[in-house]
Design a protein around this motif. Structure first.
Motif, PDB file in Angstrom:
ATOM      1  N   GLU A 186       0.776  -1.252  -0.035  1.00 40.91           N
ATOM      2  CA  GLU A 186       0.060  -0.107  -0.008  1.00 40.91           C
ATOM      3  C   GLU A 186       0.793   1.249  -0.120  1.00 40.91           C
ATOM      4  O   GLU A 186       0.429   2.163  -0.632  1.00 40.91           O
ATOM      5  CB  GLU A 186      -0.955   0.003   1.348  1.00 40.91           C
ATOM      6  N   MET A 187       1.938   1.172   0.793  1.00 36.11           N
ATOM      7  CA  MET A 187       2.800   2.269   0.579  1.00 36.11           C
ATOM      8  C   MET A 187       3.547   2.609  -0.795  1.00 36.11           C
ATOM      9  O   MET A 187       3.553   3.797  -1.188  1.00 36.11           O
ATOM     10  CB  MET A 187       3.866   2.294   1.894  1.00 36.11           C
ATOM     11  N   ARG A 188       3.606   1.361  -1.441  1.00 33.61           N
ATOM     12  CA  ARG A 188       4.108   1.768  -2.826  1.00 33.61           C
ATOM     13  C   ARG A 188       3.295   2.312  -3.765  1.00 33.61           C
ATOM     14  O   ARG A 188       3.474   3.117  -4.749  1.00 33.61           O
ATOM     15  CB  ARG A 188       4.693   0.376  -3.479  1.00 33.61           C
ATOM     16  N   GLU A 189       1.759   1.864  -3.482  1.00 27.36           N
ATOM     17  CA  GLU A 189       1.052   2.617  -4.370  1.00 27.36           C
ATOM     18  C   GLU A 189       0.786   4.339  -4.058  1.00 27.36           C
ATOM     19  O   GLU A 189       0.387   4.908  -4.899  1.00 27.36           O
ATOM     20  CB  GLU A 189      -0.556   2.020  -3.887  1.00 27.36           C
TER      21      GLU A 189
ATOM     22  N   GLY B  73       3.679   5.743  -3.601  1.00 29.21           N
ATOM     23  CA  GLY B  73       4.954   6.302  -3.780  1.00 29.21           C
ATOM     24  C   GLY B  73       6.157   6.392  -2.978  1.00 29.21           C
ATOM     25  O   GLY B  73       7.277   6.690  -3.010  1.00 29.21           O
ATOM     26  N   VAL B  74       6.016   5.285  -1.865  1.00 25.35           N
ATOM     27  CA  VAL B  74       7.113   5.186  -0.762  1.00 25.35           C
ATOM     28  C   VAL B  74       7.332   3.776  -1.043  1.00 25.35           C
ATOM     29  O   VAL B  74       6.449   2.790  -0.642  1.00 25.35           O
ATOM     30  CB  VAL B  74       6.458   5.663   0.497  1.00 25.35           C
ATOM     31  N   GLU B  75       8.712   3.661  -1.245  1.00 18.61           N
ATOM     32  CA  GLU B  75       9.261   2.222  -1.185  1.00 18.61           C
ATOM     33  C   GLU B  75       9.875   1.907   0.394  1.00 18.61           C
ATOM     34  O   GLU B  75      10.459   2.684   0.832  1.00 18.61           O
ATOM     35  CB  GLU B  75      10.216   2.098  -2.213  1.00 18.61           C
ATOM     36  N   LEU B  76       9.353   0.763   0.704  1.00 20.34           N
ATOM     37  CA  LEU B  76      10.193   0.422   2.309  1.00 20.34           C
ATOM     38  C   LEU B  76      10.974  -0.725   2.081  1.00 20.34           C
ATOM     39  O   LEU B  76      10.694  -1.757   1.491  1.00 20.34           O
ATOM     40  CB  LEU B  76       8.868  -0.292   2.877  1.00 20.34           C
ATOM     41  N   LEU B  77      12.303  -0.324   2.304  1.00 16.84           N
ATOM     42  CA  LEU B  77      13.466  -1.123   1.687  1.00 16.84           C
ATOM     43  C   LEU B  77      13.585  -2.170   3.017  1.00 16.84           C
ATOM     44  O   LEU B  77      13.663  -1.554   4.169  1.00 16.84           O
ATOM     45  CB  LEU B  77      14.505  -0.376   1.552  1.00 16.84           C
ATOM     46  N   SER B  78      13.999  -3.273   2.808  1.00 19.89           N
ATOM     47  CA  SER B  78      14.538  -4.480   3.405  1.00 19.89           C
ATOM     48  C   SER B  78      15.978  -4.562   3.366  1.00 19.89           C
ATOM     49  O   SER B  78      16.199  -5.527   2.894  1.00 19.89           O
ATOM     50  CB  SER B  78      13.822  -5.632   3.709  1.00 19.89           C
ATOM     51  N   VAL B  79      16.778  -3.509   3.817  1.00 21.81           N
ATOM     52  CA  VAL B  79      18.012  -3.612   3.652  1.00 21.81           C
ATOM     53  C   VAL B  79      19.019  -3.062   4.909  1.00 21.81           C
ATOM     54  O   VAL B  79      18.060  -2.279   5.470  1.00 21.81           O
ATOM     55  CB  VAL B  79      18.690  -2.889   2.303  1.00 21.81           C
ATOM     56  N   GLY B  80      19.926  -3.146   5.079  1.00 22.07           N
ATOM     57  CA  GLY B  80      20.829  -2.886   6.097  1.00 22.07           C
ATOM     58  C   GLY B  80      21.045  -1.480   6.402  1.00 22.07           C
ATOM     59  O   GLY B  80      21.096  -0.963   7.453  1.00 22.07           O
ATOM     60  N   ILE B  81      21.179  -0.657   5.055  1.00 19.36           N
ATOM     61  CA  ILE B  81      21.454   0.910   5.265  1.00 19.36           C
ATOM     62  C   ILE B  81      20.772   1.327   4.224  1.00 19.36           C
ATOM     63  O   ILE B  81      20.796   0.751   3.073  1.00 19.36           O
ATOM     64  CB  ILE B  81      22.809   1.096   5.338  1.00 19.36           C
ATOM     65  N   GLU B  82      20.261   2.941   4.403  1.00 16.04           N
ATOM     66  CA  GLU B  82      19.722   3.442   3.207  1.00 16.04           C
ATOM     67  C   GLU B  82      20.821   3.330   2.096  1.00 16.04           C
ATOM     68  O   GLU B  82      21.992   4.002   2.277  1.00 16.04           O
ATOM     69  CB  GLU B  82      19.395   4.850   3.639  1.00 16.04           C
ATOM     70  N   PRO B  83      20.733   2.987   0.898  1.00 14.97           N
ATOM     71  CA  PRO B  83      21.801   3.131   0.021  1.00 14.97           C
ATOM     72  C   PRO B  83      22.288   4.031  -0.875  1.00 14.97           C
ATOM     73  O   PRO B  83      23.314   4.149  -1.404  1.00 14.97           O
ATOM     74  CB  PRO B  83      21.437   1.654  -1.108  1.00 14.97           C
ATOM     75  N   ARG B  84      21.406   4.986  -1.044  1.00 17.33           N
ATOM     76  CA  ARG B  84      21.817   6.083  -1.938  1.00 17.33           C
ATOM     77  C   ARG B  84      22.033   7.230  -1.567  1.00 17.33           C
ATOM     78  O   ARG B  84      22.806   7.948  -2.176  1.00 17.33           O
ATOM     79  CB  ARG B  84      20.334   6.310  -2.681  1.00 17.33           C
ATOM     80  N   ASN B  85      21.814   7.732  -0.117  1.00 12.37           N
ATOM     81  CA  ASN B  85      22.138   9.192   0.256  1.00 12.37           C
ATOM     82  C   ASN B  85      23.069   9.061   1.391  1.00 12.37           C
ATOM     83  O   ASN B  85      22.997   8.279   2.225  1.00 12.37           O
ATOM     84  CB  ASN B  85      20.742   9.766   0.602  1.00 12.37           C
ATOM     85  N   GLY B  86      23.614  10.207   1.878  1.00 16.22           N
ATOM     86  CA  GLY B  86      24.286  10.272   2.774  1.00 16.22           C
ATOM     87  C   GLY B  86      23.657  10.831   4.218  1.00 16.22           C
ATOM     88  O   GLY B  86      22.389  11.119   3.967  1.00 16.22           O
ATOM     89  N   ILE B  87      24.257  10.904   5.303  1.00 16.31           N
ATOM     90  CA  ILE B  87      23.560  11.208   6.492  1.00 16.31           C
ATOM     91  C   ILE B  87      22.987  12.726   6.416  1.00 16.31           C
ATOM     92  O   ILE B  87      21.813  13.007   7.322  1.00 16.31           O
ATOM     93  CB  ILE B  87      24.373  11.087   7.728  1.00 16.31           C
TER      94      ILE B  87
END
Length: 420
Positions: free
Chosen positions: A129-132, A134-148
């Motif tokens: 439902e969040m994808r619908e 426009g929000v992706e919920l990632l199951s990864v160990g760290i946010e991959p694209r952006n810095g702190i």
């Protein structure tokens, strides 16, 4: 914080034995239960930017979560962290982490099958439902694209404001840990032989990290680590992470806790607990609060919280449960794992996070652990259903026995020029 006379180390040791390690001789041993906390990182499906909890304009997750909660009969409650939490009909709780990560704490369940069902009943539709929206919920160990620098503190409560000040004072990667990482934490009962399980769980910690590594990318580029989340945790200075040799399990944990700086300190600076105690500035309530700010790979809380795995995708939730409980809750498997692993090796955490299963020694032992765990799970049909065992076996066959983890899929996608 409360003023008090100096706390007797013997009293603190006794408190750990009874309340943290469940070593009281009068404590009854219930049938084993299992619980889990799963964290999801919300990012914009368009930009990949981490989505805040609340925003004056642009996407935010709290309105979406409230809408979802209303449809699924969740109860919204205030929290001390400045944003609400949600109580689910089955007793699970949805909260936020400091960077806006969404965390589901499932209730303690009488079987792994019940736990997997509880987790998926919430997470799978929430992702959809969040994808619908426009929000992706990632199951990864760290946010991959952006810095702190793109992720400000989202929780204004005193605990996380103070923790941020502590991390900034140390000058480490602690803010990344708080605001950009995600894990799957497994809660397990200590059972009839708490120290034997504690020892095996600490020895298993590096292998859990390697098997479930899913964070090889940060700021859009490979980091050189299969689990960059694990590296971020190692960089968290202040003597509050790692695993233990278990030569004297409770005494070792007491020393660890006494030496760790106090985050919610009674005065200026971040002195070790033992120093504040020497000055007579702390009481038992302060001790118990201090214990909640320690983050070892395995944390004793009257049960054990195994914290070594990166976030795990919902289709594989059974795999870490089989690995940990299939060994700990089946006495012959526990003995086999203890013989295989020997003494816990805290230094192995470095190679496990950096190299993962590309390290041949780690890969070979991890594959043997998987086999022991599957045998143990198969011997407990009331705790593990056939689908759980099949799912775990498929994970181990696809990844662990091939010396791969989910991190390798992410790296392969980059090599193939497929967006992560």
């Amino acid at each position: 914080m409360s003023g008090a006379m100096t706390l007797d180390p013997a009293a603190l040791l006794a408190d750990l034995r009874e309340n943290s390690f469940a070593l009281s001789p009068v404590r009854s041993i219930p049938r084993p239960r299992i619980g889990a906390e799963v964290e999801l990182i919300p990012v914009s499906a368009d930009s990949g930017v981490q989505v805040p909890i609340q925003a004056a304009d642009g996407p935010s997750t709290l309105p979406l979560l409230r809408r979802f909660a209303e449809r699924h009969c969740w109860r919204e409650e205030p929290s001390s962290y400045g944003v609400p939490r949600f109580v689910l009909p089955d007793g699970g709780i949805i909260t936020y982490e400091p960077g806006g990560q969404i965390e589901l704490s499932a209730p303690a369940c009488p079987s792994a099958t019940a736990l997997v069902q509880s987790l998926r009943a919430t997470v799978v539709p929430l992702i959809r439902e969040m994808r619908e929206d426009g929000v992706e919920l990632l199951s990864v160990g760290i946010e991959p694209r952006n810095g702190i620098e793109t992720v400000p503190l989202q929780l204004p409560g005193a605990r996380y404001v103070r923790m941020t000040e502590f991390m900034q004072a140390l000058g480490t990667g602690g803010e990344r840990m708080m605001r950009q990482t995600a894990a799957m934490q497994i809660s397990l009962d200590f059972g009839p032989d708490p120290l034997a399980r504690w020892r095996v769980w600490n020895a298993m910690a590096p292998y859990v990290t390697a098997i479930f590594a899913s964070s090889p990318v940060y700021r859009g580029a490979p980091t050189g680590d299969r689990s960059f989340r694990a590296r971020v945790w190692r960089e968290l200075d202040g003597g509050r992470t790692g695993c233990f040799t278990c030569a004297d399990s409770v005494g070792e944990y007491l020393d660890f806790a006494l030496r760790a700086p106090v985050v919610m300190s009674p005065g200026p600076g971040f002195l070790p607990f033992e120093e504040w105690n020497r000055r007579g500035c702390v009481g038992m309530d302060d001790w118990h609060l201090h214990l909640t700010t320690l983050f070892p790979e395995v944390r004793p809380k009257g049960f054990a919280e195994v914290r070594s795995a990166d976030a795990v995708a919902p289709e594989w939730y059974a795999a870490p449960l089989v690995l940990l409980a299939g060994i700990a809750y089946h006495a012959p498997s526990l003995r086999a794992a203890a013989d295989l692993l020997g003494d816990p090796d805290p230094a192995l955490l470095i190679a496990a996070g950096r190299d993962g299963l590309s390290d041949g020694r780690i890969a070979a032992t991890a594959a043997e652990l998987a086999g022991i765990a599957l045998s143990g799970a198969a011997a407990m049909p009331a705790f593990f259903g056939g689908e759980d065992i099949d799912e775990a076996a498929e994970f181990f066959a696809h990844y662990t026995r091939q010396a791969r983890s989910p991190a390798d899929d992410i790296l392969d996608a980059i090599t193939g020029s497929i967006p992560v």
